[in-house]
Scaffold this motif. Structure first.
Motif, PDB file in Angstrom:
ATOM      1  N   SER A   1       0.843  -1.205   0.000  1.00  0.00           N
ATOM      2  CA  SER A   1       0.000   0.000   0.000  1.00  0.00           C
ATOM      3  C   SER A   1       0.871   1.245   0.000  1.00  0.00           C
ATOM      4  O   SER A   1       2.068   1.186   0.279  1.00  0.00           O
ATOM      5  CB  SER A   1      -0.925   0.007   1.220  1.00  0.00           C
ATOM      6  OG  SER A   1      -0.169   0.109   2.421  1.00  0.00           O
ATOM      7  N   GLY A   2       0.279   2.372  -0.322  1.00  0.00           N
ATOM      8  CA  GLY A   2       0.990   3.636  -0.286  1.00  0.00           C
ATOM      9  C   GLY A   2       2.091   3.769  -1.310  1.00  0.00           C
ATOM     10  O   GLY A   2       2.976   4.611  -1.170  1.00  0.00           O
TER      11      GLY A   2
ATOM     12  N   GLN B   1       2.877  13.515   1.004  1.00  0.00           N
ATOM     13  CA  GLN B   1       2.441  14.421   2.055  1.00  0.00           C
ATOM     14  C   GLN B   1       3.472  15.522   2.315  1.00  0.00           C
ATOM     15  O   GLN B   1       3.106  16.637   2.724  1.00  0.00           O
ATOM     16  CB  GLN B   1       2.101  13.658   3.348  1.00  0.00           C
ATOM     17  CG  GLN B   1       3.176  12.728   3.870  1.00  0.00           C
ATOM     18  CD  GLN B   1       3.035  11.300   3.376  1.00  0.00           C
ATOM     19  OE1 GLN B   1       2.783  11.062   2.196  1.00  0.00           O
ATOM     20  NE2 GLN B   1       3.202  10.342   4.291  1.00  0.00           N
ATOM     21  N   TYR B   2       4.730  15.246   2.076  1.00  0.00           N
ATOM     22  CA  TYR B   2       5.765  16.272   2.208  1.00  0.00           C
ATOM     23  C   TYR B   2       5.870  17.099   0.929  1.00  0.00           C
ATOM     24  O   TYR B   2       6.028  18.327   0.983  1.00  0.00           O
ATOM     25  CB  TYR B   2       7.117  15.628   2.528  1.00  0.00           C
ATOM     26  CG  TYR B   2       7.160  14.983   3.888  1.00  0.00           C
ATOM     27  CD1 TYR B   2       7.627  15.678   4.999  1.00  0.00           C
ATOM     28  CD2 TYR B   2       6.719  13.671   4.066  1.00  0.00           C
ATOM     29  CE1 TYR B   2       7.665  15.086   6.249  1.00  0.00           C
ATOM     30  CE2 TYR B   2       6.751  13.070   5.311  1.00  0.00           C
ATOM     31  CZ  TYR B   2       7.218  13.775   6.403  1.00  0.00           C
ATOM     32  OH  TYR B   2       7.242  13.191   7.642  1.00  0.00           O
TER      33      TYR B   2
ATOM     34  N   TRP C   1       2.578   6.131   2.503  1.00  0.00           N
ATOM     35  CA  TRP C   1       2.352   5.533   3.809  1.00  0.00           C
ATOM     36  C   TRP C   1       2.866   6.485   4.898  1.00  0.00           C
ATOM     37  O   TRP C   1       3.602   7.433   4.629  1.00  0.00           O
ATOM     38  CB  TRP C   1       2.971   4.142   3.901  1.00  0.00           C
ATOM     39  CG  TRP C   1       4.473   4.071   3.845  1.00  0.00           C
ATOM     40  CD1 TRP C   1       5.344   4.236   4.875  1.00  0.00           C
ATOM     41  CD2 TRP C   1       5.275   3.779   2.679  1.00  0.00           C
ATOM     42  NE1 TRP C   1       6.633   4.089   4.447  1.00  0.00           N
ATOM     43  CE2 TRP C   1       6.627   3.792   3.111  1.00  0.00           C
ATOM     44  CE3 TRP C   1       4.995   3.507   1.343  1.00  0.00           C
ATOM     45  CZ2 TRP C   1       7.685   3.547   2.235  1.00  0.00           C
ATOM     46  CZ3 TRP C   1       6.047   3.263   0.478  1.00  0.00           C
ATOM     47  CH2 TRP C   1       7.371   3.288   0.915  1.00  0.00           C
ATOM     48  N   THR C   2       2.505   6.225   6.135  1.00  0.00           N
ATOM     49  CA  THR C   2       2.814   7.131   7.241  1.00  0.00           C
ATOM     50  C   THR C   2       4.287   7.079   7.608  1.00  0.00           C
ATOM     51  O   THR C   2       4.878   5.998   7.681  1.00  0.00           O
ATOM     52  CB  THR C   2       1.968   6.774   8.476  1.00  0.00           C
ATOM     53  OG1 THR C   2       0.586   6.832   8.129  1.00  0.00           O
ATOM     54  CG2 THR C   2       2.240   7.747   9.622  1.00  0.00           C
ATOM     55  N   THR C   3       4.879   8.219   7.852  1.00  0.00           N
ATOM     56  CA  THR C   3       6.270   8.312   8.282  1.00  0.00           C
ATOM     57  C   THR C   3       6.338   8.663   9.762  1.00  0.00           C
ATOM     58  O   THR C   3       5.372   9.165  10.347  1.00  0.00           O
ATOM     59  CB  THR C   3       7.020   9.384   7.473  1.00  0.00           C
ATOM     60  OG1 THR C   3       6.448  10.666   7.769  1.00  0.00           O
ATOM     61  CG2 THR C   3       6.937   9.110   5.981  1.00  0.00           C
ATOM     62  N   TYR C   4       7.508   8.425  10.361  1.00  0.00           N
ATOM     63  CA  TYR C   4       7.622   8.639  11.800  1.00  0.00           C
ATOM     64  C   TYR C   4       7.571  10.110  12.203  1.00  0.00           C
ATOM     65  O   TYR C   4       6.984  10.438  13.248  1.00  0.00           O
ATOM     66  CB  TYR C   4       8.884   7.972  12.349  1.00  0.00           C
ATOM     67  CG  TYR C   4       8.745   7.661  13.815  1.00  0.00           C
ATOM     68  CD1 TYR C   4       7.858   6.674  14.242  1.00  0.00           C
ATOM     69  CD2 TYR C   4       9.452   8.362  14.786  1.00  0.00           C
ATOM     70  CE1 TYR C   4       7.695   6.387  15.589  1.00  0.00           C
ATOM     71  CE2 TYR C   4       9.300   8.086  16.129  1.00  0.00           C
ATOM     72  CZ  TYR C   4       8.406   7.099  16.526  1.00  0.00           C
ATOM     73  OH  TYR C   4       8.231   6.828  17.861  1.00  0.00           O
ATOM     74  N   PRO C   5       8.156  11.031  11.435  1.00  0.00           N
ATOM     75  CA  PRO C   5       7.991  12.441  11.825  1.00  0.00           C
ATOM     76  C   PRO C   5       6.534  12.874  11.917  1.00  0.00           C
ATOM     77  O   PRO C   5       6.194  13.735  12.748  1.00  0.00           O
ATOM     78  CB  PRO C   5       8.726  13.193  10.711  1.00  0.00           C
ATOM     79  CG  PRO C   5       9.787  12.242  10.268  1.00  0.00           C
ATOM     80  CD  PRO C   5       9.128  10.895  10.326  1.00  0.00           C
ATOM     81  N   GLU C   6       5.654  12.283  11.103  1.00  0.00           N
ATOM     82  CA  GLU C   6       4.231  12.607  11.215  1.00  0.00           C
ATOM     83  C   GLU C   6       3.681  12.153  12.566  1.00  0.00           C
ATOM     84  O   GLU C   6       2.836  12.835  13.167  1.00  0.00           O
ATOM     85  CB  GLU C   6       3.458  11.952  10.077  1.00  0.00           C
ATOM     86  CG  GLU C   6       3.797  12.510   8.698  1.00  0.00           C
ATOM     87  CD  GLU C   6       3.158  11.706   7.598  1.00  0.00           C
ATOM     88  OE1 GLU C   6       1.984  11.979   7.269  1.00  0.00           O
ATOM     89  OE2 GLU C   6       3.813  10.786   7.063  1.00  0.00           O
ATOM     90  N   ARG C   7       4.133  11.013  13.037  1.00  0.00           N
ATOM     91  CA  ARG C   7       3.692  10.545  14.353  1.00  0.00           C
ATOM     92  C   ARG C   7       4.225  11.483  15.445  1.00  0.00           C
ATOM     93  O   ARG C   7       3.511  11.802  16.403  1.00  0.00           O
ATOM     94  CB  ARG C   7       4.169   9.109  14.598  1.00  0.00           C
ATOM     95  CG  ARG C   7       3.632   8.088  13.595  1.00  0.00           C
ATOM     96  CD  ARG C   7       3.943   6.664  14.028  1.00  0.00           C
ATOM     97  NE  ARG C   7       3.693   5.708  12.984  1.00  0.00           N
ATOM     98  CZ  ARG C   7       2.505   5.207  12.641  1.00  0.00           C
ATOM     99  NH1 ARG C   7       1.422   5.615  13.295  1.00  0.00           N
ATOM    100  NH2 ARG C   7       2.386   4.331  11.671  1.00  0.00           N
ATOM    101  N   LEU C   8       5.485  11.905  15.308  1.00  0.00           N
ATOM    102  CA  LEU C   8       6.040  12.847  16.282  1.00  0.00           C
ATOM    103  C   LEU C   8       5.246  14.144  16.292  1.00  0.00           C
ATOM    104  O   LEU C   8       4.940  14.700  17.363  1.00  0.00           O
ATOM    105  CB  LEU C   8       7.506  13.134  15.951  1.00  0.00           C
ATOM    106  CG  LEU C   8       8.502  11.985  16.138  1.00  0.00           C
ATOM    107  CD1 LEU C   8       9.873  12.379  15.588  1.00  0.00           C
ATOM    108  CD2 LEU C   8       8.617  11.593  17.601  1.00  0.00           C
TER     109      LEU C   8
END
Length: 705
Positions: free
Chosen positions: A189-190, A255-256, A204-211
């Motif tokens: 996916s992604g 997203q970036y 797909w989701t990256t870790y800086p987005e979670r931060l």
């Protein structure tokens, strides 16, 4: 660290441990006390990840004292029967070599292939014998302390991890996707899975987005080059002295790419210095970083991306990278209150096509190639028209130096890590208050097999050792142009490199592993039981000295076990010859004759005595004849003869205090040529120890202890 005389200990530490006068900023780095508010990881307020390019562990540190390098006494054997150092090269072989040139650390070494296809071809299903045909002769080159003194001295001053692997047997981008997101879109996916540097755009989701969602500050430090957008090629420029070499892989995510100024993903990942405005002055590369440190605005988590010339990617010299790294240490130690709360990780995104002798841990691809007690879903690439099916990783072992007030003292840490371990370190620090920071992209297999890097630190007792780090002033590029690659010529007379002698302090590890083998003399089956009584999962790599048998991989979680069976008849004879390799030098080998009226039938079991710092060997004789069993302690040279009658069992204990918990025992039969069982490794006691003295050339010193 064991019961050994101080004089003997100092001998074993070797000349590389000597201390001399320190240059300014590094002297401050070692002198500044660690933040000690709680004595736990909570004292870390700044995590900095400086990711360099394309160097393998042996290529840089195979010669470094006290790590698992060229003196590894338990290196795997190739299908040819030679040790892994003897890589096939057509009708001959090629061993690791240092090119015969002056000032090798400032030379422009060629860039060997390092893609998915050639890397998996070199790995060759774990046979590990196709490096030169797929990478070229340059793959076998290596550096010494004289070539890269800053890197060696940095390892001597702080902590080096000698079981840190890149995440993927492949190029930069999929490895950096693991670094920034925990995987490479493995579930399809992604825009994934991605096994090349396609840079097609992902989501797909990256870790800086979670931060960002958790309110944890973060930032990417880089130079803008010609622009951090599609028109500027996301920082990848033809001028190697500016930009970010395209290494900010966050910019390949939609997203970036779509983020606008004023939005966090743009302001924190798509901004940087602009040294073009200052005549390409490399000293301005750290302007933003220095200012954030000086003003107290350094975020909780930072990532650093260097321009091509300073990232150590061939053909640029490692000494250019040493200068670049030293500038960040200078900036941090200039503000002691910031440095006292900082964990700086300096590592490399992938091996760059350079040889490393440790076969990376991998999940089994099928039942015929092993087993796992933990789910391997999303760790096996299904293959497509361009890239063959294979495990994603782990990939080649790469250097990792943990530079921090809590990691001083020249330690080695031999726990298995990869790039996702950096995410897990951030998790460990912040997720107890922000459970949404647990990265769900990291697969169960990878989360089980790799650690979170916390064992590289001593938060309760900061080590105050003093080790010299040389100046890097001479490593600033003398010009700012591209240079042709060095022509590498292997030597006529080849030999395995001589690693520096001596040991170094070693961090306690979570492993307690066992692998005991038994032969069924009726069916001809040889069975190995793999057990894990430790606190971390481990991968057992099993090789048969028979080209018809593919190496196998067994992943065993704590308090679990697995069995593997080999049909001796299928091996084309009556002989079995199997070897088992695990973390931190764990080794077992079993060789013997399965059939015949006089075939031995011994059941040998090796166990740890953790509290007594020893091992126990129990030997049962199930044959019809008396067995004259000889056991040789490879560390001391002492022989023990046990005469065991049919149906009887004998046991013997060895204390390991003088060897810091290391053992190496060989079992043979006086009357049966060709029978040999070999048991070696380290007994963990939850206490810090020392690196393998056999690897450090210290056995004669042990005898004198």
């Amino acid at each position: 660290m064991g019961n050994v005389k101080r004089r003997t200990f100092l001998k074993m530490m070797g000349a590389g441990a000597a201390s001399t006068a320190l240059p300014g900023s590094i002297k401050r780095a070692l002198a500044i006390p660690a933040n000690h508010r709680t004595g736990t990881i909570d004292d870390v307020e700044h995590i900095i990840i400086l990711t360099q390019e394309n160097r393998s562990f042996d290529h840089y540190f195979g010669n470094l004292r006290g790590v698992r390098g060229f003196a590894d006494p338990r290196a795997v054997k190739l299908p040819s029967g030679q040790s892994v150092w003897h890589q096939p090269n057509g009708m001959s072989e090629l061993l690791p070599f240092r090119p015969d040139v002056a000032d090798f650390g400032m030379q422009f070494l060629p860039d060997p292939p390092h893609g998915w296809n050639d890397s998996h071809a070199a790995w060759n299903e774990g046979n590990y014998d196709q490096w030169v045909p797929n990478k070229g002769a340059v793959t076998m080159t290596y550096y010494t302390r004289d070539d890269i003194p800053f890197h060696y001295a940095l390892a001597d001053a702080f902590t080096v991890c000698d079981a840190y692997y890149c995440s993927v047997m492949g190029p930069t981008d999929p490895n950096r996707y693991h670094l920034w997101s925990g995987w490479t879109g493995n579930d399809g996916s992604g825009g994934g899975p991605v096994v090349s540097n396609a840079e097609a755009g992902y989501s797909w989701t990256t870790y800086p987005e979670r931060l960002q969602s958790a309110g944890i500050s973060w930032k990417v430090y880089q130079d803008t080059g010609n622009g951090l957008d599609a028109n500027g090629y996301w920082g990848w420029t033809s001028d190697p002295y500016i930009g970010n070499y395209g290494d900010n892989s966050l910019l390949y995510f939609h997203q970036y790419q779509n983020a606008q100024p004023g939005e966090p993903l743009a302001d924190l990942a798509k901004t940087g210095t602009d040294i073009l405005a200052y005549g390409r002055d490399p000293l301005r590369l750290l302007d933003n970083f220095r200012e954030d440190v000086r003003t107290g605005n350094l975020p909780k988590v930072s990532w650093i991306c260097a321009p091509e010339a300073f990232c150590e990617h061939p053909n640029f010299p490692p000494d250019f990278g040493a200068w670049y790294i030293s500038q960040f240490i200078d900036a941090l130690t200039a503000t002691p209150e910031v440095w006292s709360k900082t964990a700086l990780f300096i590592h490399y995104d992938e091996g760059g096509g350079f040889f490393d002798h440790l076969v990376p841990p991998t999940p089994p691809q099928s039942d015929a190639q092993g087993a796992s007690t933990v789910d391997v879903t999303s760790e096996l690439f299904p293959g497509d028209s361009k890239f063959p099916s294979a495990p994603y990783g782990l990939g080649t072992r790469v250097p990792m130096m943990v530079v921090s007030p809590w990691s001083k003292g020249g330690w080695v840490n031999s726990q298995v890590f990869d790039h996702t371990s950096l995410i897990r370190f951030i998790e460990t620090r912040f997720a107890k208050d922000h459970p949404e920071l647990i990265e769900t992209n990291i697969t169960p297999w990878r989360r089980a097999v790799t650690g979170d890097l916390t064992t590289a630190f001593d938060f309760a007792n900061s080590n105050a050792a003093r080790v010299n780090l040389p100046s890097t002033e001479a490593y600033l590029p003398p010009d700012q142009v591209r240079h042709p690659s060095l022509v590498t010529v292997p030597p006529t007379n080849q030999a395995i490199p001589q690693q520096e002698t001596g040991v170094r302090p070693a961090r306690a590890l979570p492993y307690a592993l066992h692998a005991n083998g038994t032969i069924n003399t009726i069916t001809g089956d040889f069975r190995i039981k793999f057990e894990n009584t430790g606190r971390a999962a481990a991968v057992f790599h099993v090789r048969a000295n028979n080209a018809a048998f593919t190496p196998r991989s067994y992943t065993v979680e704590p308090h679990r076990h697995l069995h593997g069976t080999w049909d001796v008849r299928a091996m084309g004879g009556t002989q079995y010859d199997l070897s088992v390799h695990g973390p931190n030098g764990f080794f077992r080998s079993f060789t013997g004759d399965a059939f015949g009226p006089h075939a031995p039938n011994l059941d040998v079991r090796m166990g740890d005595e953790t509290l007594r710092h020893g091992v126990v060997m129990e030997i049962a004789n199930h044959a019809a004849e008396t067995a004259r069993v000889r056991i040789v302690d490879q560390y001391t040279g002492q022989h023990v003869l046990e005469v065991i009658k049919p149906g009887e069992t004998e046991s013997r204990r060895w204390s390991l205090r003088h060897t810091f918990g290391w053992y190496d025992l060989v079992v043979t039969l006086d009357d049966v040529p060709g029978f040999e069982y070999h048991y070696a490794g380290h007994v963990e006691t939850s206490e810090h120890s020392m690196s393998d003295p056999a690897m450090g050339g210290c056995l004669s010193v042990i005898d004198q202890a």
